[in-house]
Design a protein around this motif. Structure first.
Motif, PDB file in Angstrom:
ATOM      1  N   PRO A  51       0.894  -1.038  -0.176  1.00 22.62           N
ATOM      2  CA  PRO A  51      -0.064   0.024  -0.118  1.00 22.62           C
ATOM      3  C   PRO A  51       0.975   1.239  -0.061  1.00 22.62           C
ATOM      4  CG  PRO A  51      -0.968  -1.649   1.706  1.00 22.62           C
ATOM      5  CD  PRO A  51       0.186  -2.255   1.105  1.00 22.62           C
ATOM      6  N   GLY A  52       0.400   2.297  -0.845  1.00 23.07           N
ATOM      7  CA  GLY A  52       1.288   3.704  -0.892  1.00 23.07           C
ATOM      8  C   GLY A  52       2.560   3.377  -1.833  1.00 23.07           C
ATOM      9  N   ALA A  53       2.812   2.122  -2.292  1.00 18.71           N
ATOM     10  CA  ALA A  53       4.254   2.193  -3.079  1.00 18.71           C
ATOM     11  C   ALA A  53       4.118   2.852  -4.198  1.00 18.71           C
ATOM     12  CB  ALA A  53       4.406   0.403  -3.313  1.00 18.71           C
ATOM     13  N   ALA A  54       5.073   3.338  -5.065  1.00 22.92           N
ATOM     14  CA  ALA A  54       5.208   3.939  -6.176  1.00 22.92           C
ATOM     15  C   ALA A  54       4.961   3.028  -7.316  1.00 22.92           C
ATOM     16  CB  ALA A  54       6.466   4.759  -6.199  1.00 22.92           C
ATOM     17  N   ALA A  55       4.221   1.972  -7.466  1.00 24.75           N
ATOM     18  CA  ALA A  55       3.770   1.350  -8.557  1.00 24.75           C
ATOM     19  C   ALA A  55       2.957   2.455  -9.610  1.00 24.75           C
ATOM     20  CB  ALA A  55       3.027   0.061  -8.301  1.00 24.75           C
ATOM     21  N   GLU A  56       3.120   2.294 -10.694  1.00 26.53           N
ATOM     22  CA  GLU A  56       2.404   2.856 -11.636  1.00 26.53           C
ATOM     23  C   GLU A  56       0.991   2.324 -11.996  1.00 26.53           C
ATOM     24  OE1 GLU A  56       4.960   3.549 -15.228  1.00 26.53           O
ATOM     25  OE2 GLU A  56       5.780   5.342 -14.233  1.00 26.53           O
ATOM     26  N   VAL A  57      -0.148   2.928 -11.967  1.00 30.95           N
ATOM     27  CA  VAL A  57      -1.328   2.611 -12.144  1.00 30.95           C
ATOM     28  C   VAL A  57      -2.007   3.431 -13.357  1.00 30.95           C
ATOM     29  CG1 VAL A  57      -3.650   2.449 -11.060  1.00 30.95           C
ATOM     30  CG2 VAL A  57      -1.555   1.796  -9.581  1.00 30.95           C
ATOM     31  N   ARG A  58      -2.467   2.793 -14.058  1.00 34.14           N
ATOM     32  CA  ARG A  58      -3.214   3.303 -15.408  1.00 34.14           C
ATOM     33  C   ARG A  58      -4.707   3.505 -14.986  1.00 34.14           C
ATOM     34  NH1 ARG A  58      -0.890   0.083 -20.543  1.00 34.14           N
ATOM     35  NH2 ARG A  58       1.507   0.369 -20.068  1.00 34.14           N
ATOM     36  N   LEU A  59      -5.236   4.816 -15.329  1.00 41.48           N
ATOM     37  CA  LEU A  59      -6.505   5.272 -15.025  1.00 41.48           C
ATOM     38  C   LEU A  59      -7.164   5.794 -16.351  1.00 41.48           C
ATOM     39  CD1 LEU A  59      -5.997   7.370 -11.946  1.00 41.48           C
ATOM     40  CD2 LEU A  59      -6.513   5.036 -11.948  1.00 41.48           C
ATOM     41  N   THR A  60      -8.325   5.285 -16.807  1.00 41.88           N
ATOM     42  CA  THR A  60      -8.910   5.843 -17.956  1.00 41.88           C
ATOM     43  C   THR A  60     -10.460   6.286 -17.474  1.00 41.88           C
ATOM     44  OG1 THR A  60      -7.910   4.413 -19.567  1.00 41.88           O
ATOM     45  CG2 THR A  60     -10.180   5.079 -20.082  1.00 41.88           C
ATOM     46  N   PHE A  61     -10.823   7.323 -18.174  1.00 42.48           N
ATOM     47  CA  PHE A  61     -11.878   8.041 -17.760  1.00 42.48           C
ATOM     48  C   PHE A  61     -12.554   8.408 -19.066  1.00 42.48           C
ATOM     49  CE2 PHE A  61      -9.205   9.478 -14.383  1.00 42.48           C
ATOM     50  CZ  PHE A  61      -9.823   9.028 -13.357  1.00 42.48           C
ATOM     51  N   GLY A 296     -28.619  10.790 -29.049  1.00 40.41           N
ATOM     52  CA  GLY A 296     -28.940  11.469 -30.224  1.00 40.41           C
ATOM     53  C   GLY A 296     -28.064  12.650 -30.513  1.00 40.41           C
ATOM     54  N   THR A 297     -28.479  13.763 -31.281  1.00 38.51           N
ATOM     55  CA  THR A 297     -28.021  14.808 -31.428  1.00 38.51           C
ATOM     56  C   THR A 297     -27.677  15.736 -30.145  1.00 38.51           C
ATOM     57  OG1 THR A 297     -29.947  16.039 -32.119  1.00 38.51           O
ATOM     58  CG2 THR A 297     -28.959  15.265 -33.757  1.00 38.51           C
ATOM     59  N   SER A 298     -26.528  16.529 -30.273  1.00 44.57           N
ATOM     60  CA  SER A 298     -26.085  17.214 -29.047  1.00 44.57           C
ATOM     61  C   SER A 298     -25.255  18.435 -29.550  1.00 44.57           C
ATOM     62  CB  SER A 298     -25.406  16.407 -28.100  1.00 44.57           C
ATOM     63  OG  SER A 298     -25.142  17.261 -26.971  1.00 44.57           O
ATOM     64  N   HIS A 299     -24.695  19.371 -28.545  1.00 45.06           N
ATOM     65  CA  HIS A 299     -23.827  20.329 -28.946  1.00 45.06           C
ATOM     66  C   HIS A 299     -22.708  19.830 -29.824  1.00 45.06           C
ATOM     67  CE1 HIS A 299     -26.010  23.232 -26.610  1.00 45.06           C
ATOM     68  NE2 HIS A 299     -26.045  22.321 -25.644  1.00 45.06           N
ATOM     69  N   SER A 300     -22.125  18.758 -29.533  1.00 43.78           N
ATOM     70  CA  SER A 300     -20.915  18.187 -30.383  1.00 43.78           C
ATOM     71  C   SER A 300     -20.868  16.693 -30.092  1.00 43.78           C
ATOM     72  CB  SER A 300     -19.673  18.880 -29.405  1.00 43.78           C
ATOM     73  OG  SER A 300     -18.550  18.211 -29.990  1.00 43.78           O
ATOM     74  N   THR A 301     -20.282  15.722 -31.413  1.00 43.92           N
ATOM     75  CA  THR A 301     -19.942  14.775 -31.332  1.00 43.92           C
ATOM     76  C   THR A 301     -18.772  14.402 -31.103  1.00 43.92           C
ATOM     77  OG1 THR A 301     -19.500  14.790 -33.888  1.00 43.92           O
ATOM     78  CG2 THR A 301     -21.723  14.280 -33.173  1.00 43.92           C
ATOM     79  N   ASP A 302     -17.822  15.331 -30.772  1.00 43.24           N
ATOM     80  CA  ASP A 302     -16.260  15.387 -30.241  1.00 43.24           C
ATOM     81  C   ASP A 302     -16.274  14.564 -28.975  1.00 43.24           C
ATOM     82  OD1 ASP A 302     -15.808  16.527 -32.497  1.00 43.24           O
ATOM     83  OD2 ASP A 302     -15.283  18.298 -31.563  1.00 43.24           O
ATOM     84  N   SER A 303     -15.516  13.497 -28.872  1.00 45.39           N
ATOM     85  CA  SER A 303     -15.506  12.552 -27.766  1.00 45.39           C
ATOM     86  C   SER A 303     -14.075  11.959 -27.551  1.00 45.39           C
ATOM     87  CB  SER A 303     -16.635  11.367 -27.526  1.00 45.39           C
ATOM     88  OG  SER A 303     -16.527  10.751 -26.629  1.00 45.39           O
ATOM     89  N   GLY A 304     -13.825  11.149 -26.588  1.00 47.03           N
ATOM     90  CA  GLY A 304     -12.635  10.771 -26.412  1.00 47.03           C
ATOM     91  C   GLY A 304     -12.468  10.015 -25.197  1.00 47.03           C
ATOM     92  N   VAL A 305     -11.258   9.504 -24.910  1.00 48.63           N
ATOM     93  CA  VAL A 305     -10.963   8.756 -23.779  1.00 48.63           C
ATOM     94  C   VAL A 305      -9.618   9.520 -22.878  1.00 48.63           C
ATOM     95  CG1 VAL A 305      -9.989   6.539 -22.835  1.00 48.63           C
ATOM     96  CG2 VAL A 305     -11.697   6.722 -24.516  1.00 48.63           C
ATOM     97  N   LEU A 306      -9.605   9.831 -21.809  1.00 51.05           N
ATOM     98  CA  LEU A 306      -8.656  10.418 -20.903  1.00 51.05           C
ATOM     99  C   LEU A 306      -7.885   9.390 -20.480  1.00 51.05           C
ATOM    100  CD1 LEU A 306      -7.174  12.962 -19.933  1.00 51.05           C
ATOM    101  CD2 LEU A 306      -9.001  12.867 -17.789  1.00 51.05           C
ATOM    102  N   ASN A 307      -6.711   9.252 -20.562  1.00 51.25           N
ATOM    103  CA  ASN A 307      -5.871   8.239 -20.109  1.00 51.25           C
ATOM    104  C   ASN A 307      -4.707   9.000 -19.002  1.00 51.25           C
ATOM    105  OD1 ASN A 307      -6.718   5.972 -21.404  1.00 51.25           O
ATOM    106  ND2 ASN A 307      -5.355   6.704 -23.301  1.00 51.25           N
ATOM    107  N   LEU A 308      -4.653   8.622 -17.889  1.00 59.69           N
ATOM    108  CA  LEU A 308      -3.746   9.061 -16.824  1.00 59.69           C
ATOM    109  C   LEU A 308      -2.860   7.739 -16.361  1.00 59.69           C
ATOM    110  CD1 LEU A 308      -6.005  11.256 -14.612  1.00 59.69           C
ATOM    111  CD2 LEU A 308      -4.640  12.144 -16.842  1.00 59.69           C
ATOM    112  N   VAL A 309      -1.472   8.185 -15.930  1.00 57.23           N
ATOM    113  CA  VAL A 309      -0.652   7.258 -15.405  1.00 57.23           C
ATOM    114  C   VAL A 309      -0.356   7.891 -14.032  1.00 57.23           C
ATOM    115  CG1 VAL A 309       1.502   6.076 -15.144  1.00 57.23           C
ATOM    116  CG2 VAL A 309       0.013   6.477 -17.473  1.00 57.23           C
ATOM    117  N   VAL A 310      -0.618   7.274 -12.552  1.00 60.69           N
ATOM    118  CA  VAL A 310      -0.331   7.926 -11.740  1.00 60.69           C
ATOM    119  C   VAL A 310       0.746   7.162 -11.069  1.00 60.69           C
ATOM    120  CG1 VAL A 310      -2.456   8.934 -11.281  1.00 60.69           C
ATOM    121  CG2 VAL A 310      -2.176   6.592 -10.528  1.00 60.69           C
ATOM    122  N   ARG A 311       1.481   7.634  -9.959  1.00 57.78           N
ATOM    123  CA  ARG A 311       2.356   7.083  -9.208  1.00 57.78           C
ATOM    124  C   ARG A 311       2.263   7.671  -7.857  1.00 57.78           C
ATOM    125  NH1 ARG A 311       7.008   8.444 -11.514  1.00 57.78           N
ATOM    126  NH2 ARG A 311       7.089   6.680 -12.897  1.00 57.78           N
TER     127      ARG A 311
END
Length: 361
Positions: A51-61, A296-311
């Motif tokens: 616990p709390g060690a500096a392993a890298e963890v990949r997060l996606t939102f 359906g339709t909306s303000h924008s069709t732009d989207s995507g995936v946010l990837n973070l690496v945390v230590r």
């Protein structure tokens, strides 16, 4: 979350066996995987860090998800509901989105314009796509009243699927979802800053509802309590002005409040368009991820995936993978000129965030 990557691999295998002939996708069903700059995957069979060690963890939102209109029929095959973008969701150690719907077939519509609800198979679709937990702190979770919210909570419990940001009372709504990934203890909270029906939808000591940012004392207390329980604290916000790619003063103020209370990562949704990211002191903030699986339709069709690496508590790398909401409602990875247009749009939007380009401290 012990075994998360194994579970995601099994989900991916199930999807392949089921067949992935997807509307709006090319013949390469898997799609391009994210390129990580700074994250190093652990070797197979590596020991779990302490616990709390500096392993890298990949997060996606990713942003707002629901199953209404054209996306309702995607639940005919929950294993393939998210299409080719699912490979990017499964790649992470921990993946979170905003579930923008009640999961119910009961209740009375609230006095508002749009009402979203979905069957229980929504949780099967989320799990198959590699989404580990969802925020339900938004302006649609009570579209069908407290009956709809109660049914949603019951359905999540039945599916053994984690939800956060709303509950049967304020203590439950403001409570973090706690998990451990590679030895890193993570607390995730969900809150809403959407004004519509906020007074009647907020959770209280005696009433179910949503964790609202409009109760700053309770909100900050929730973050501070989470700080004592976890190495990394994430707050998933529902906020912003629909169609506006710049954060409001209200958003900026509350982001500062969250940072000052101990939040390490703040990620937002709701505006139906992409906003940008940056640093608020030691806190990484992304103001808005836009629509993701959308009806359906909306303000924008732009989207995507946010990837973070945390230590530990530190975000050591971030990457946004652009996508476009297709005619089926599924997000499809963007390529070529379309991909570059979205990245250029985000670069422009960053100028109005008031956020620093680099971490301070």
């Amino acid at each position: 979350m012990i075994g998360t990557r194994v579970r995601k691999a099994l989900a991916a295998l199930t999807a392949v066996v089921a067949g992935v002939g997807l509307t709006g996708c090319g013949t390469d069903a898997a799609g391009p995987g994210p390129v990580w700059h700074g994250g190093t995957p652990a070797p197979a069979g590596a020991a779990t860090a302490t616990p709390g060690a500096a392993a890298e963890v990949r997060l996606t939102f990713a942003g707002d998800v629901h199953f209404t209109g054209r996306t309702r029929r995607l639940l005919d095959d929950p294993q393939t509901a998210f299409g080719s973008i699912a490979s990017a969701l499964r790649d992470a150690d921990l993946t979170l989105v905003n579930l923008e719907t009640a999961v119910t077939d009961r209740g009375t519509p609230e006095p508002k314009t749009y009402h979203f609800r979905a069957p229980k198979t929504a949780f099967a679709a989320l799990r198959a796509a590699g989404v580990d937990a969802v925020s339900i702190a938004n302006n649609h979770i009570l579209d069908y009243g407290r009956q709809g919210l109660s049914d949603t909570l019951d359905a999540a419990a039945e599916a053994d699927y984690p939800v956060f940001g709303a509950g049967r009372d304020a203590d439950a709504a403001y409570a973090p979802w706690l998990t451990t990934v590679r030895g890193l203890r993570i607390a995730v909270l969900g809150m809403s800053q959407v004004h519509d029906l906020a007074g009647s939808w907020r959770a209280t000591d005696t009433r179910s509802g949503v964790a609202m940012a409009f109760d700053p004392a309770r909100a900050t207390a929730a973050v501070r309590a989470a700080r004592k329980q976890a190495d990394l604290v994430i707050v998933f916000m529902h906020w912003g002005i629909e169609g506006n790619s710049c954060p409001s003063a209200e958003m900026k103020t509350f982001a500062g409040t969250l940072s000052g209370s101990g939040a390490d990562i703040v990620v937002g949704t709701h505006a139906h368009t992409l906003l940008a990211d940056g640093w608020l002191g030691p806190t990484y903030v992304h103001y808005g991820l836009g629509n993701f699986l959308w009806y359906g339709t909306s303000h924008s069709t732009d989207s995507g995936v946010l990837n973070l690496v945390v230590r530990g508590r530190t975000v050591v790398d971030s990457q946004f993978v652009p996508a476009t909401v297709s005619g089926s409602g599924q997000p499809v990875p963007a390529t070529g000129a379309g991909r570059q247009r979205i990245l250029d749009k985000l670069a422009t939007a960053q100028r109005c965030t008031g956020l620093a380009a680099r971490r301070d401290g």
